[in-house]
Each structure stands twice: as C-alpha cells, then as structure tokens.
Design an enzyme around this catalytic site. Structure first.
Site, PDB file in Angstrom:
ATOM      1  N   LYS B 108      -0.255  -1.022   1.212  1.00  0.00           N
ATOM      2  CA  LYS B 108       0.769  -1.088   0.155  1.00  0.00           C
ATOM      3  C   LYS B 108       0.398  -0.285  -1.079  1.00  0.00           C
ATOM      4  O   LYS B 108       0.501  -0.780  -2.196  1.00  0.00           O
ATOM      5  CB  LYS B 108       1.067  -2.553  -0.187  1.00  0.00           C
ATOM      6  N   ARG B 109      -0.029   0.956  -0.867  1.00  0.00           N
ATOM      7  CA  ARG B 109      -0.407   1.801  -1.980  1.00  0.00           C
ATOM      8  C   ARG B 109       0.815   2.368  -2.697  1.00  0.00           C
ATOM      9  O   ARG B 109       1.911   2.417  -2.118  1.00  0.00           O
ATOM     10  CB  ARG B 109      -1.307   2.944  -1.504  1.00  0.00           C
TER      11      ARG B 109
END
Lengths: 315, 315
Positions: B108-109
């Site tokens: 989830k960057r």
C-alpha cells in the site's frame, strides 16, 4: 513518559527553529567521493548504494544536529536498495536519535487492524529508541482507508510517547484530484483534518497540542492558514518549502503566536545544496558539508524572518 | 514483454481458479515447531522471528504452488521484524516466483513524483524477477495523494510488465469514513474507480483488461457488483473473503463471464487453518501443512460453486 509533542517542542525551543531536514538520498546526486568510494568497495550494487546512502546521511546528521531539532528520512529511497537499504535506514534513524535529533520517518504507511498495528510496532519507538526496529519518534500515515485504520497507530503513539503525521493536504500538483472533492460544504481534506483534530484533541487531554499531527503542504498557503485554524490541537508537518516553491512567508501561518505547532521541511534544498547556485559556486562539491551547513543556516534565518520564532523561549 | 494481466490470466487458467493466498505471518499464530526451532537458534529476537516467518511462508508456498495462481505477502508483518524481516520478505517473494507463482506485494505504498518512482523501482519487477530488489509482479498502492502520484507506478508497470492494485473500496468497518463521501452524485471511491478505469483502459490499449487493478472489498457485495461494471478494463483484487465474512456468493460478481478479471484473497483462513475448527480437529498442528492444503482446496471448490470458473479455459 514524555509525549512526542513535548519532546518536539523542547527540541524546537532549544534550537530556536522549527526547520526540519529531509533525508532523501538519491544516487545520482550524491557527492562523487561518496559514490566512488562505494563503487570501489562494493561495485555498482544495492549494497554499495545502501552504504553510500548511510554514509551520506550520517555526515548530514553530523552537520545539522547542532542546528535543527529534527530530521525526516524518506523510506522510499532506502527501500529502493532492498533489504540492505532498509538496514541503512535503521542505522540512519539510530544515528540521528543518538545525535539528539527527533526523527520523523516518512513512510506514509496505512492498513487495517492488526496490519496497521504491525506497521506501528515497526516504526514508532517514541521516547525509547530500543522499543522498535526502526526507532523513529514519529511516522507519516495515510488516511484513505478510514479513521479506524489510524487507531492502532494512535494507540501505539500513546503507549510509547510517539507521534503521527496524517496526510491531509499534500504538496503535489495533483493533490486536489481527490482531496478537493466537496461534500456538504467541506472538502475531503477538511473532513480528514476534522478527524485528525478530534484524535489529537483527545490525545492532548487538556494540553495545547496532542501528538497526532497533519501533513499540510506549503504550496497551498491559503489552505495552510485555514487548516491551522481548523486543527487547533494538531502539530503540522509542512513540506514544499524551498525546492517545491513554498516561501517562509507562505509557511508563517503554520505557527502559533509562540512559534510552535509546526515543523517546516526542506530536503533537496539542504542536502543537495552543493549542486545548486549560489552554494555550488561558493563551496563546490569538495566542501559539500559546508554547503549543507550554510543552506541549513540560511533556511533557519529565512524562517525566522517571517515566523514568530522570536517568541520561542527555551524551556 | 508479456503484460502482467496476461501472465495473471494465464496462471488463473492453468490452475483453474482465481484464489489468492495471503501470506500474513504472525508470531503468536505460527506452528509451535517453527517457533521453538527459531527460538533455539536465535533466542527471542527479530532475527529469530524473521527466520520463522521465512520458513513458514516457504512451506506454505510449497503447499499452495500447485493449487493457486498467486500469493500476496503482507509487507507490514515482515517490516515489524526490522531489516531482517525485510530480507525474509525478499526471500519469500523470490521463492514464490521460483515456484511459478504470481506475487502481489501488499505494501500500500504511495508518494509523490520521484519518491513514488523509488517505491515502484523497489517493488515492481514485473516479468523479470531480477529487475527489482523485491521482485513482485504487482504492488498495492494508495490513491489519496492524487492521480499524478500513481503515474510513476503506472510507468514502471508498463516498462517491466508489472501490475498495480489501487485501493478503491477497502474491506474494513470504517472504510466509508472518507470513501463514502459523495460529491455531485458520486462517492470518493467511485471517483477513484473512474480514475483507475481511465488508467487501465489506456494501459490495455485495446485489450480487454489493462494491468492497473483495483482493491475492492468482499464485505460490500453490492458495491463490488457496481464497481465491476464501472471499471470494465480493471482487474480486481478482492480481500475480505473468509475470515472477514465475505462468501463466494458475495464475490461472484467480481468476475466476468469467462471467470476472469479478479482474484479473491484469503489469508488467515488458509495459512492459519490448522488453528480453527474443523481443520484443527482433522489435522492438528502437527499436520498443519495438510490443513493448509485442505483449506486451499476448500476455498477453490467454494469459489467454483458460485463463480463462472467453469468457463475458464486453459489457453
């Protein structure tokens, strides 16, 4: 245990500035001496880059530790070098803590429930650097998944004396795509701001500020002023000063009348100052650390001109 | 170069299922034999936990590689063990690729410009595992900062044959806090969905699907159906099946009539199945790998019952 916000404000009062130095190492922009020494030792490899990033950041820390209260390592550049880069990140955070600096790890994490808890355990050491593998005082987090996903971070911050900075209004050109969407008279970023204000006001428990902060870009000065008023208990982290175009005038409204309540970040403008006029001419790459020192001092003086830093009293 | 979505669909057709196994190692839930062997070797340390996570995940991979097309390691649990944990993550990703599995790294960057680029370089290896330190085929990303912040990820995906899954509608109870806010008749998650559809449709360049996917939780079945229709070129990653309460009926609408266009994730329900009735009784901890195999097969059969998996043709 001393809450994050108290430790941060003490550091700001001690250094008489709210300047925050961003540690964003980029291979192509490192001083040639550091790059060639890494290449000699490790060849063109992830290990070589990671060791160069570590050396570069450690030398920056030596230069800026007497001048500023805090540094902000950007996790992405370390992760780009793989596990060896991540090890360098750990060492850089530790070295900064050892040098008496507050460390805000810029990793913009966010996930649900026990996964968020794992991120919080990884990055939020708070007062005791030995309590997390990446021993940051504070961490940047992303609110998209909802306020419940921030709770494990808040809980951990409360337990260890750590802090958070929730993304509210970012400094990039497309920040408005979703953040500006208006529902019943308030934008998304205002709704997030209200959520963060609730969390931090509760955290403050009667004190002026809580340890739950917000990221608000310097590139939208009018919104910065409004958000400062909207989030009275929320310490701000303001990116976008310097290289991204924000001026000290633009960021002045982030502070309260005591010169507290915000830190202003500059990354490239400080750490790569030896590559840009006028400091490039004055110092050249051979004296890059002097350029970094000079750039930090110029930023501190610039901030002092338009912000109520004169009101900062050593506590 | 073969685009991510083609490689994923080939794998789904080969295994005749769209089941995705989430690798979320948690210390307290690991089989006692793995924990005590790690404690014997390393004491209660980050290195010990990291080595236990690696062993556990590698053995899961051995069990599920013949059964499912893809696995999804959750980065947070590895990061919680520090750099040693991150090294284990790298090794787990490599082992999964070596076993012929598609790897979706759930990290989830999200960040701006060159920082987003660094994350993309770190995690998106696409077709060639040697092209990134964390050699995932695809990566989950967070859209809060704006569509421009997704572009470096899209660019990298296009260059290496990688894929993305943008958070659209998450499966947590508070997902609606911000995602449900309605502006001019459409919710935030619908606006994000429209942005992802534009990116993926352009990426598809005339093909049925692009490689820019979306995360849409199984816990909101009606929205899953609507979002499937709204994002015609977008492959979906659907969390929330199993432990979080989503059923195979709930997720059926994620698929097109060929049984393609989605993967359905189960993490705890598979990897910790030996801890829960009825497989706990049937196998017990001593035969935990058989429990994992059985749980994976049960999930595959369950999905097949309500989804058009019967239409999957080997290509």
């Amino acid at each position: 245990m001393i809450p994050y916000i108290q430790r941060l404000h003490s550091a700001i009062q001690k250094k008489q500035t709210a300047a925050l130095v961003g540690l964003d190492p980029r291979w192509e922009q490192l001083p040639e001496t550091i790059r060639s020494s890494a290449l000699d030792k490790h060849g063109d490899s992830m290990i070589g880059r990671a060791s160069a990033y570590e050396e570069f950041c450690l030398r920056i820390i030596d230069v800026v530790a007497p001048l500023v209260p805090a540094v902000k390592p950007q996790s992405a550049f370390f992760e780009e070098c793989g596990p060896e880069g991540v090890q360098a990140l750990r060492n850089v955070i530790r070295a900064a803590r050892d040098a008496g600096l507050i460390v805000i790890c810029d990793a913009k994490r966010g996930d649900i429930g026990s996964t968020a808890q794992a991120y919080a355990n990884a990055y939020l050491a708070g007062e005791d650097p030995s309590s997390a593998p990446f021993a940051a005082d504070a961490l940047t987090v992303n609110p998209y998944m909802g306020v419940d996903t921030l709770q494990p971070f808040v809980q951990r911050a409360s337990e260890v004396g750590g802090g958070l900075y929730v993304l509210v209004r970012t400094s990039n050109p497309g920040a408005g795509d979703f953040q500006d969407r208006t529902t019943e008279g308030s934008t998304l970023f205002e709704a997030v701001a209200d959520g963060v204000e609730r969390l931090s006001s509760e955290f403050a428990n009667g004190a002026e500020y809580g340890s739950i902060g917000a990221v608000v870009g310097a590139t939208f000065p009018k919104e910065l002023e409004e958000l400062r008023a909207r989030m009275k208990h929320v310490p701000l982290l303001v990116p976008g000063y310097g290289s991204q175009g924000g001026t000290s005038k633009d960021v002045a409204s982030a502070f309260d009348s005591n010169g507290l309540g915000a830190v202003i970040n500059s990354s490239r403008g400080i750490i790569f100052s030896y590559r840009k006029s006028p400091l490039a001419e004055e110092f050249g790459e051979a004296r890059w650390e002097e350029a970094v020192e000079s750039a930090a001092k110029l930023m501190i003086a610039d901030l002092a001109e338009h912000t109520p830093v004169g009101n900062l009293k050593s506590s």
